[in-house]
Design a protein around this motif. Structure first.
Motif, PDB file in Angstrom:
ATOM      1  N   VAL A  79       0.892  -1.261   0.129  1.00  0.00           N
ATOM      2  CA  VAL A  79      -0.130  -0.127  -0.078  1.00  0.00           C
ATOM      3  C   VAL A  79       0.869   1.251   0.097  1.00  0.00           C
ATOM      4  N   ASP A  80       1.094   1.861  -1.171  1.00  0.00           N
ATOM      5  CA  ASP A  80       1.820   3.328  -1.206  1.00  0.00           C
ATOM      6  C   ASP A  80       0.962   4.315  -1.793  1.00  0.00           C
ATOM      7  N   LYS A  81       1.360   5.096  -2.342  1.00  0.00           N
ATOM      8  CA  LYS A  81       0.659   6.030  -2.719  1.00  0.00           C
ATOM      9  C   LYS A  81       0.151   5.958  -4.131  1.00  0.00           C
ATOM     10  N   LEU A  82       0.952   5.181  -5.019  1.00  0.00           N
ATOM     11  CA  LEU A  82       0.576   4.843  -6.243  1.00  0.00           C
ATOM     12  C   LEU A  82      -0.657   3.941  -5.998  1.00  0.00           C
ATOM     13  N   ALA A  83      -0.315   2.992  -4.987  1.00  0.00           N
ATOM     14  CA  ALA A  83      -1.763   2.135  -5.132  1.00  0.00           C
ATOM     15  C   ALA A  83      -2.908   2.829  -4.567  1.00  0.00           C
ATOM     16  N   ILE A  84      -2.875   3.948  -3.675  1.00  0.00           N
ATOM     17  CA  ILE A  84      -3.902   4.627  -3.106  1.00  0.00           C
ATOM     18  C   ILE A  84      -4.383   5.477  -4.028  1.00  0.00           C
ATOM     19  N   VAL A  85      -3.732   5.922  -5.104  1.00  0.00           N
ATOM     20  CA  VAL A  85      -4.573   6.902  -6.140  1.00  0.00           C
ATOM     21  C   VAL A  85      -5.334   5.866  -7.042  1.00  0.00           C
ATOM     22  N   MET A  86      -4.875   4.743  -7.169  1.00  0.00           N
ATOM     23  CA  MET A  86      -5.574   3.843  -7.955  1.00  0.00           C
ATOM     24  C   MET A  86      -6.906   3.133  -7.272  1.00  0.00           C
ATOM     25  N   LEU A  87      -6.494   2.975  -6.099  1.00  0.00           N
ATOM     26  CA  LEU A  87      -7.760   2.465  -5.201  1.00  0.00           C
ATOM     27  C   LEU A  87      -8.705   3.535  -5.246  1.00  0.00           C
ATOM     28  N   GLY A  88      -8.605   4.650  -4.858  1.00  0.00           N
ATOM     29  CA  GLY A  88      -9.372   5.753  -5.075  1.00  0.00           C
ATOM     30  C   GLY A  88     -10.192   5.818  -6.356  1.00  0.00           C
ATOM     31  N   LEU A  89      -9.540   5.787  -7.460  1.00  0.00           N
ATOM     32  CA  LEU A  89     -10.127   5.949  -8.530  1.00  0.00           C
ATOM     33  C   LEU A  89     -11.061   4.670  -9.139  1.00  0.00           C
ATOM     34  N   VAL A  90     -10.594   3.605  -8.673  1.00  0.00           N
ATOM     35  CA  VAL A  90     -11.516   2.394  -8.865  1.00  0.00           C
ATOM     36  C   VAL A  90     -12.589   2.050  -8.119  1.00  0.00           C
ATOM     37  N   SER A  91     -12.412   2.326  -6.722  1.00  0.00           N
ATOM     38  CA  SER A  91     -13.518   2.268  -5.745  1.00  0.00           C
ATOM     39  C   SER A  91     -14.581   3.341  -5.984  1.00  0.00           C
ATOM     40  N   ALA A  92     -14.433   4.395  -6.370  1.00  0.00           N
ATOM     41  CA  ALA A  92     -15.164   5.647  -6.547  1.00  0.00           C
ATOM     42  C   ALA A  92     -15.752   5.357  -8.004  1.00  0.00           C
ATOM     43  N   VAL A  93     -15.255   5.291  -9.073  1.00  0.00           N
ATOM     44  CA  VAL A  93     -15.767   5.129 -10.321  1.00  0.00           C
ATOM     45  C   VAL A  93     -16.766   3.787 -10.267  1.00  0.00           C
ATOM     46  N   SER A  94     -16.321   2.735  -9.711  1.00  0.00           N
ATOM     47  CA  SER A  94     -17.119   1.541  -9.520  1.00  0.00           C
ATOM     48  C   SER A  94     -18.167   1.784  -8.946  1.00  0.00           C
ATOM     49  N   LEU A  95     -18.167   2.404  -7.890  1.00  0.00           N
ATOM     50  CA  LEU A  95     -19.616   2.837  -7.051  1.00  0.00           C
ATOM     51  C   LEU A  95     -20.354   3.637  -7.806  1.00  0.00           C
ATOM     52  N   ALA A  96     -20.036   4.772  -8.660  1.00  0.00           N
ATOM     53  CA  ALA A  96     -20.945   5.329  -9.268  1.00  0.00           C
ATOM     54  C   ALA A  96     -21.475   4.561 -10.384  1.00  0.00           C
ATOM     55  N   VAL A  97     -20.783   3.845 -11.090  1.00  0.00           N
ATOM     56  CA  VAL A  97     -21.229   3.063 -12.139  1.00  0.00           C
ATOM     57  C   VAL A  97     -22.123   1.932 -11.708  1.00  0.00           C
ATOM     58  N   GLN A  98     -21.871   1.506 -10.671  1.00  0.00           N
ATOM     59  CA  GLN A  98     -22.978   0.289 -10.099  1.00  0.00           C
ATOM     60  C   GLN A  98     -24.344   0.963  -9.756  1.00  0.00           C
ATOM     61  N   VAL A  99     -24.055   2.182  -9.267  1.00  0.00           N
ATOM     62  CA  VAL A  99     -25.382   2.857  -8.543  1.00  0.00           C
ATOM     63  C   VAL A  99     -25.886   3.299 -10.018  1.00  0.00           C
ATOM     64  N   TYR A 100     -25.169   3.721 -11.157  1.00  0.00           N
ATOM     65  CA  TYR A 100     -25.901   3.970 -12.275  1.00  0.00           C
ATOM     66  C   TYR A 100     -26.468   2.837 -13.076  1.00  0.00           C
ATOM     67  N   SER A 101     -25.945   1.650 -12.814  1.00  0.00           N
ATOM     68  CA  SER A 101     -26.286   0.481 -13.381  1.00  0.00           C
ATOM     69  C   SER A 101     -27.660  -0.082 -12.813  1.00  0.00           C
ATOM     70  N   LEU A 102     -27.976   0.377 -11.634  1.00  0.00           N
ATOM     71  CA  LEU A 102     -29.117  -0.078 -11.032  1.00  0.00           C
ATOM     72  C   LEU A 102     -30.425   0.245 -11.738  1.00  0.00           C
ATOM     73  N   ARG A 103     -30.298   1.503 -12.329  1.00  0.00           N
ATOM     74  CA  ARG A 103     -31.499   1.970 -13.174  1.00  0.00           C
ATOM     75  C   ARG A 103     -31.326   1.575 -14.583  1.00  0.00           C
TER      76      ARG A 103
END
Lengths: 622, 479
Positions: A79-103
């Motif tokens: 877990v370093d800063k590079l991983a953190i940047v990616m974790l944030g991107l992946v989890s945030a976009v995944s969340l938005a996309v899954q909520v969007y997919s619901l509808r």
């Protein structure tokens, strides 16, 4: 505290995948809510992990996975800063996309399975980001590819979708094979899969230059396959056959960025191979042009965005090849958000247009889809690199590293790339939103329901304001100091006049020029271009004939070879080898069963005779 | 001689419970007879509880006639568990197909008592008497469906060949006693170690003992009774023959060879290895040609006996662990398969392999358990069979019997074919009827428990192997 919990991010998503896939039928919302809960949990955990990493520095955790001879393979994460940047991107976009997919996916017969696949993909992608050794990295890399394959072909009843899924899988697999060989070359030289050990040995000069060159080239080929770089880019436009939210998540924000992430992760190795960095930069620049040029002539809204993604990934590779690792990751982050936003907006448009994707049938949607229009303007201008949106800062950073490390010629080429970007963004915005509606569907289009516009609005904030991360404020010294790649020091963001003015002026004027030009021509290339260089347009319409070349190679080289091998397999391996052995074995069974007579006297006689024979043998020999 | 009778508590409990079942049967009205299996089950579980009173002890009673050690405790618990599953698996079958349930369960409990003393025997005659008690119980059980000629034929063939083998065994024992002058296991080992030359009469006796046990464990060529008896006997009894009878005979055989015959290992290893190879080859090849699922499993269990014999032939600490491990894994998988077959027979009355066509559509849970059990018997990963075979084969290979391991692996490969033929029917065959089959709750529980055991032993065998290591630690091993 928090860093030790990083493993939970992929773990909760894996759990969600298993439960939703197995029991989804019986869960509320067919498991979709559980999947969203899991990714939501991951997103919340991300903040704890980030707070810990920012406060206490990077950490790594691993435990022995298995031993094989002298080799101990560890299962661990870093877990370093590079991983953190990616974790944030992946989890945030995944969340938005899954909520969007619901509808967006409501009413689909495989609704639950869709969310199970999303969980699988999120788990694999999060694990990939955290992997601290190449073996784990490769496994998750393939799992990500599997998730992508399954989601592109989600509507497999459509032949084009299953064909596209196959094409994506096979094309990226070619790169994956190179990556695997590269990993094994490194393993052969170092005897370990651990990244930290490999880097330490490389810096100590214990790995020969040839090995470094060879392995980095192979790893880059793997990265190029996943990140759709020329000449592997052909799969990405076809991948648009998948549901649009999938395109937003996998084929814009996360998986395609994995190649860029890989090269950045391997930066300590790549900086030791300057020749390979030249290749990376060259391929990146080529991809910038090819992607942008093809985006200019497409008429399918998703394909335009796909080619734009290819082009932007080219920018990231160009930055990596120009030692701008931080710039590349920053562009990856910004692009992830604004391109996901564009795709989700495109999803809303396609939804409103009753599954029509041809921009020639659209037009005038600005008044009918106001929220989507705002999203598209923000994301589009960010893509074109207009100040002060996120894309401006990241692209500026990329161009600066090109100017700094590659010189004026490359810089000029990069500028032309961003001009092309602004042009196709102008074309897209004009044809979709401005002018008069050009079809009945466009006239009757309605804004998407709230369930879809909410995630779109949520993504607007990072797409617009992510540039703030580049700047220093308070204790934060800017992205250039947050994410530091050795052996380079921190490099805070500055407005370099040599980059800022030309890039902003060119992008802005190109955008305005594009708007007025397409207003005149109605969306097609200007007459001047059509008259002077018709061959270029034909070539672009045929996607530079690459698909033709690949098809020919498959038909005339691969398949002919396959048939020869198949013949050998049929005649020698199968008929003479396998079948004959099998028949002989079966036949012996059929014959041998007749020893069973059903007569007790035979049984006893056999026992008695055998007993006597063994006794005789033992007595005579012993 | 001062004997601590507390060490016999499990045997006392079991004998008492067998008598209780027989007595209760006299007073139970016909419509309450279905209580009997549960009384028997209580008896078995009670005995299992009482075994823990002797756990961890290491005692010799009557000058080495009767041993109380970890090895005996391990097998007592294991065999009692098998007995419990046997009672559960038979309950429905007995009610439907057999008369006189009282004697069925009473004799079953006596056979368990016999098995318990077999695992504790430390002397040839004690072993022989226990073995006879066990065999007599099985002769009766095999012919229990007296209205069905096939069952009667099975019982008759079993008792004829059994008596014949018993005579050979007894003759072998007398030769050993005659040549060495002792019948206790440790006495035999001492006598052998003291002699420079191994007496010829002892070798002849040893061969005859092997032949006599060869009958019990269905080693080729002493196996020929098995397919007939397995096919004809009531199906739960077949399961019992295939699992309990084999397991306990191997327990006794392992103790006998490790404790008594160890010093003469060079003499008997080629014999046992040769028998093992013949058993593996013939059992697996002929199993391919079978149409009746019970007969197929009979041959498959002959093949499995071959793998177990390898553990005797290798006789090292690791190989003994492997032997016990494979006994447990094989028993779980085979019993799971038989539990499915019994349940299927209860529902449809059919037992041909082709009758299983399309089972997955009519009863998917049973299809899953049966397939898992067969995969485990074939030795595929995830299931117990893979772990146990791997452990056993690796241990045997370590002892220099690589050729035997190659034979065994080839045999496993062949076995995959006939197991897959059944699974193919289950999943790809067209059922004659579409009507779903309903399982009783107890059957679902039984199948679930056995299926889970098959997976758990395959995935997480650590705790079991720890117990096995404790059990085999009491056996002296030839160096």
């Amino acid at each position: 505290m928090g860093m030790e919990w990083a493993w939970l991010l992929p773990a909760v998503c894996t759990g969600a995948f298993v439960v939703v896939a197995a029991l989804g039928r019986w869960l509320p919302g067919r498991g979709s809510l559980l999947a969203i809960g899991a990714i939501g949990t991951a997103f919340v955990l991300f903040w704890f992990v980030m707070a810990d990493v920012v406060g206490n520095g990077p950490g790594s955790f691993s435990r022995a996975w298995f031993d094989s001879g002298d080799l101990t393979v560890r299962l661990g994460m870093r877990v370093d800063k590079l991983a953190i940047v990616m974790l944030g991107l992946v989890s945030a976009v995944s969340l938005a996309v899954q909520v969007y997919s619901l509808r967006y996916m409501r009413g689909d017969p495989r609704f639950g399975w869709y969310f199970a696949l999303h969980s699988l993909f999120a788990a694999s992608m999060l694990a990939l980001v955290l992997a601290d050794n190449l073996l784990v990295f490769y496994i998750t890399w393939e799992l990500v590819g599997l998730g992508s394959y399954l989601l592109i072909g989600f509507w497999w009843e459509r032949r084009s979708a299953s064909e596209a899924a196959k094409k994506a899988f096979i094309t990226t697999r070619i790169g994956d094979v190179a990556l695997l060989i590269g990993i094994l070359v490194l393993f052969k030289a170092t005897g370990t899969f651990e990244l930290s050990q490999i880097f330490a040995m490389a810096q100590a000069g214990e790995i020969s230059q040839t090995t470094i060159n060879l392995s980095t080239v192979l790893i880059f080929i793997g990265a190029a396959g996943k990140s759709a770089q020329f000449p592997f880019h052909v799969w990405l436009p076809d991948a648009m056959e998948g549901p649009t939210p999938v395109s937003a998540l996998i084929h814009a924000a996360t998986m395609v960025a994995a190649g860029v992430y890989l090269v950045a992760r391997m930066a300590p190795l790549f900086v030791l191979a300057p020749g390979v960095l030249d290749l990376v930069a060259f391929i990146g620049l080529t991809t910038v042009f090819i992607g942008a040029a093809l985006a200019m002539v497409q008429t399918d809204i998703k394909r335009i965005l796909a080619y734009s993604t290819i082009s932007q990934l080219g920018f990231m590779m160009l930055a990596l090849g120009s030692l701008g690792f931080t710039a590349a990751i920053f562009h990856l982050l910004a692009h992830g958000f604004f391109k996901a936003l564009l795709f989700l907006g495109a999803g809303s448009i396609i939804h409103a247009m009753h599954e029509r994707q041809d921009i020639r049938e659209m037009g005038g949607l600005r008044s009918r889809l106001p929220a989507t229009w705002v999203a598209f303007v923000i994301a589009g201008l960010a893509l074109a690199g207009i100040f002060p949106l996120s894309g401006f800062f990241s692209k500026d950073d990329v161009l600066f590293s090109v100017l700094d490390n590659r010189g004026v010629v490359w810089f000029a080429a990069g500028l032309i790339g961003s001009v092309l970007t602004a042009l196709y963004v102008a074309r897209l915005l004009y044809l979709v939103f401005l002018g008069e509606p050009r079809s009945q569907a466009a006239r009757e289009a309605r804004e998407a329901p709230l369930g879809m516009t909410l995630p779109v609005m949520a993504l607007m904030a990072p797409a617009a304001g992510l540039g703030l991360l580049a700047l220093a404020w308070g204790d934060y010294d800017g992205f250039g100091s947050f994410l530091v790649f050795l052996p380079f020091g921190s490099r805070p963001f500055e407005f370099h006049g040599a980059v800022f003015w030309p890039s902003l002026a060119l992008a802005f004027s190109a955008f305005l020029m594009g708007l007025s030009m397409y207003r005149q021509t109605g969306g097609v290339a200007p007459a001047l271009v059509r008259r002077r260089i018709p061959w270029l347009l034909t070539a672009l319409d045929n996607k530079l004939y690459l698909d033709h070349v690949y098809q020919w190679t498959v038909d005339h080289v691969v398949l002919v070879g396959s048939r020869l091998v198949a013949l050998f397999d049929r005649a020698v391996v199968n008929d003479a080898g396998v079948d004959a052995t099998g028949r002989a074995t079966r036949w012996s069974g059929l014959v041998l069963r007749y020893h069973e007579t059903g007569l007790v006297s035979t049984y006893m006689l056999t026992i008695a005779v055998t007993a006597m024979v063994i006794v005789l043998i033992v007595i005579t020999t012993g | 001689m001062n004997v601590d009778f507390a060490l016999f508590i499990p045997e006392f409990v079991m004998a008492g419970m067998a008598l209780v079942v027989l007595t209760v049967d006299l007073f139970l009205p016909q419509d309450r007879k279905h209580w009997l299996p549960y009384i028997a089950l209580v008896g078995i579980l009670g005995t299992m509880g009482s075994v823990f009173t002797i756990a961890g002890k290491s005692e010799e009673l009557y000058g080495g006639l009767f041993l109380v050690d970890n090895f005996a405790v391990f097998f007592k618990v294991f065999l009692l568990a098998v007995g419990a599953f046997m009672v559960l698996a038979s309950a429905e079958y007995v009610k439907k197909n057999l008369t006189r349930p009282g004697e069925f369960y009473g004799i079953l409990l006596f056979s368990i008592l016999a098995m318990m003393t077999m695992t504790a025997a430390g002397e040839l005659l004690t072993a022989y008497i226990s073995l006879e008690l066990f065999s007599f119980s099985l002769y009766i059980l095999a012919s229990y469906a007296i209205h069905r000629p096939k069952s009667v034929e099975a019982g008759l063939k079993y008792i004829l060949v059994g008596a014949f083998s018993s005579a050979i065994l007894l003759y072998g024992l007398s030769l050993i006693y005659g040549s060495l002058g002792t019948t206790t296991f440790s006495g035999i080992a001492d006598a052998l170690a003291g002699n420079d030359d191994i007496p010829v009469a002892f070798l002849a006796g040893l061969v005859l003992v092997v032949v006599g046990f060869g009958f019990k464990i269905t080693a080729v060529p002493f196996h020929m009774w098995a397919p007939d008896v397995y096919e004809g006997a009531p199906t739960p009894v077949t399961a019992y023959l295939a699992v309990a009878s084999k397991a306990v005979s191997f327990a006794l055989l392992l103790r006998l060879f490790a404790m008594a015959f160890g010093p003469a290992m060079d003499e008997w290893r080629p014999i046992i290895a040769g028998l093992a190879a013949a058993t593996i080859v013939l059992g697996n090849l002929v199993a391919m040609a079978q149409h009746n699922i019970k007969r197929m499993l009979a041959y498959s269990s002959i093949g499995q006996a071959g793998y177990l014999l390898m553990g005797i032939a290798a006789l090292s600490p690791l190989a003994s662990n492997g032997l016990l491990f494979h006994i447990v894994g094989y028993s779980a998988a085979n019993f799971a398969a038989f539990a499915c077959i019994i349940a299927y027979e209860n529902l449809t009355g059919k037992e041909e392999i082709s009758d299983y066509a399309g089972l997955s559509r009519r009863q998917p849970f049973m299809a899953l358990v049966l397939s898992g059990a067969l995969f485990s018997l074939a030795g595929l990963p995830v299931f117990a069979g893979f772990a146990t075979k791997f452990y056993l084969f690796a241990a045997v290979g370590n002892e220099g019997l690589l050729w035997l391991v190659i034979v065994a692996v080839a045999g496993s490969l062949v076995s995959l074919y006939y197991y897959l033929m059944v699974i193919k029917q289950i999943y790809l065959g067209e059922p004659e009827e579409d009507e779903p089959l309903r399982l009783s709750v107890s059957t679902v529980g039984l199948l679930g428990a056995l299926g889970a055991a098959v997976v758990i032993f395959g995935v997480y065998p650590g705790p079991l192997i720890n117990l096995i290591e404790k059990a085999t630690a009491v056996l002296p091993m030839p160096v």
